[in-house]
Design an enzyme around this catalytic site. Structure first.
Site, PDB file in Angstrom:
ATOM      1  N   HIS A  11      28.478  33.567  45.565  1.00 43.50           N
ATOM      2  CA  HIS A  11      29.441  33.283  44.501  1.00 43.50           C
ATOM      3  C   HIS A  11      29.537  31.766  44.325  1.00 43.50           C
ATOM      4  O   HIS A  11      29.658  31.042  45.315  1.00 43.50           O
ATOM      5  CB  HIS A  11      30.819  33.859  44.865  1.00 43.50           C
ATOM      6  CG  HIS A  11      31.831  33.630  43.792  1.00 43.50           C
ATOM      7  ND1 HIS A  11      31.799  34.299  42.584  1.00 43.50           N
ATOM      8  CD2 HIS A  11      32.880  32.777  43.717  1.00 43.50           C
ATOM      9  CE1 HIS A  11      32.788  33.874  41.826  1.00 43.50           C
ATOM     10  NE2 HIS A  11      33.461  32.941  42.490  1.00 43.50           N
TER      11      HIS A  11
ATOM     12  N   VAL B  34      36.810  42.151  44.383  1.00 43.04           N
ATOM     13  CA  VAL B  34      35.908  41.199  43.739  1.00 43.04           C
ATOM     14  C   VAL B  34      35.816  39.891  44.542  1.00 43.04           C
ATOM     15  O   VAL B  34      36.847  39.253  44.799  1.00 43.04           O
ATOM     16  CB  VAL B  34      36.410  40.869  42.305  1.00 43.04           C
ATOM     17  CG1 VAL B  34      35.481  39.868  41.639  1.00 43.04           C
ATOM     18  CG2 VAL B  34      36.519  42.131  41.488  1.00 43.04           C
TER      19      VAL B  34
HETATM   20  C1  GRF Z   1      24.623  32.048  40.488  1.00 40.76           C
HETATM   21  O1  GRF Z   1      25.436  30.956  40.187  1.00 40.76           O
HETATM   22  C2  GRF Z   1      25.330  32.986  41.429  1.00 40.76           C
HETATM   23  O2  GRF Z   1      26.156  32.319  42.334  1.00 40.76           O
HETATM   24  C3  GRF Z   1      26.152  33.795  40.487  1.00 40.76           C
HETATM   25  O3  GRF Z   1      25.334  34.005  39.374  1.00 40.76           O
HETATM   26  C4  GRF Z   1      24.405  32.940  39.265  1.00 40.76           C
HETATM   27  C5  GRF Z   1      23.051  33.559  39.237  1.00 40.76           C
HETATM   28  O4  GRF Z   1      22.041  32.644  39.032  1.00 40.76           O
HETATM   29  N1  GRF Z   1      26.616  35.003  41.137  1.00 40.76           N
HETATM   30  P1  GRF Z   1      20.521  33.082  39.203  1.00 40.76           P
HETATM   31  O5  GRF Z   1      20.321  34.335  38.379  1.00 40.76           O
HETATM   32  O6  GRF Z   1      20.276  33.326  40.667  1.00 40.76           O
HETATM   33  O7  GRF Z   1      19.728  31.930  38.670  1.00 40.76           O
END
Ligand code: GRF
Length: 226
Positions: free
Chosen positions: A110, A145
């Protein structure tokens, strides 16, 4: 020992790529049995294909409710031989059925220092709030969540007025470092969960010596190769 995992995505898959890169570098002891996207045509699916990883699109829109989508995911993950599940930018909530199928073996990344700013657009929330430190969190998934026990966090300075995009990019760079590390700890069976506390048991790897990180604080510290 190599841990067979399934990776769930919804988009660009840069975190998936970070996992693949560490895997191919021989430091992350997992095999990605399948990449599953709930959105068709996303870049993360191309990344999987490029590395010869079995990928599939399973749209939540084909299921009448969350429970039945969970069942579809569990079946696909099991059929692929996954023993753990990594949510890498998966923009759906997973429910009790999936968590029960992989107990203590579902991880999420996250882009905020939880418990601040759970939910969507965490980088925007942080930038708008005017925090001085932002960051990311890898945690076990539970039924709430962005809530389960925290494995590792990385904090970066948030500069006044820089906006969510620049801040988000700086956070993403750190995501790519801490996520593979947390997955490796899971693969090595070194994560002990005691209530909300996660203890990372000592391993054999020395701490990382790479000196290519932007100003940040990461805890627990990265180990060699991450
Ligand atoms: C990342 O910032 C992750 O923390 C969040 O969604 C984004 C996904 O980025 N849950 P990616 O698809 O890995 O480039």
């Amino acid at each position: 020992m190599t841990l067979p995992i399934g990776v769930l995505i919804s988009g660009g898959g840069s975190n998936l790529q970070a996992l693949i890169d560490r895997m191919e570098a021989g430091v992350l002891d997992v095999t990605i049995q399948t990449v599953i996207s709930n959105i068709p045509g996303v870049k993360g699916l191309d990344r999987a294909a490029k590395h010869g990883i079995f990928s599939q699109t399973l749209s939540h829109r084909d299921c009448p409710d969350r429970e039945s989508y969970d069942r579809v995911l569990v079946r696909a993950l099991r059929d692929a031989g996954a023993q753990a599940v990594v949510l890498a930018g998966f923009m759906r909530l997973v429910g009790p059925e999936l968590l029960a199928a992989f107990p203590g073996r579902v991880l999420n990344i996250h882009p905020a220092l939880l418990p601040s700013f759970p939910g969507l657009h965490a980088q925007n929330q942080a930038a708008e709030h005017g925090v001085r430190l932002a960051g990311c969190t890898v945690h076990f998934v539970d039924e709430e969540v962005d809530h389960g026990p925290i494995i590792i966090q990385a904090a970066v300075p948030a500069l006044p007025g820089e906006g969510a995009e620049m801040l988000g990019n700086r956070i993403l760079t750190l995501e790519h470092r801490v996520f593979p590390q947390a997955v490796q700890w899971l693969a090595e069976g070194r994560l002990d969960v005691q209530g909300r506390q996660v203890v990372v048991r000592p391993g054999e790897r020395p701490l990382a010596t790479r000196n290519d990180l932007p100003p940040c604080l990461i805890f627990p510290p990265l180990e060699d190769g991450f």
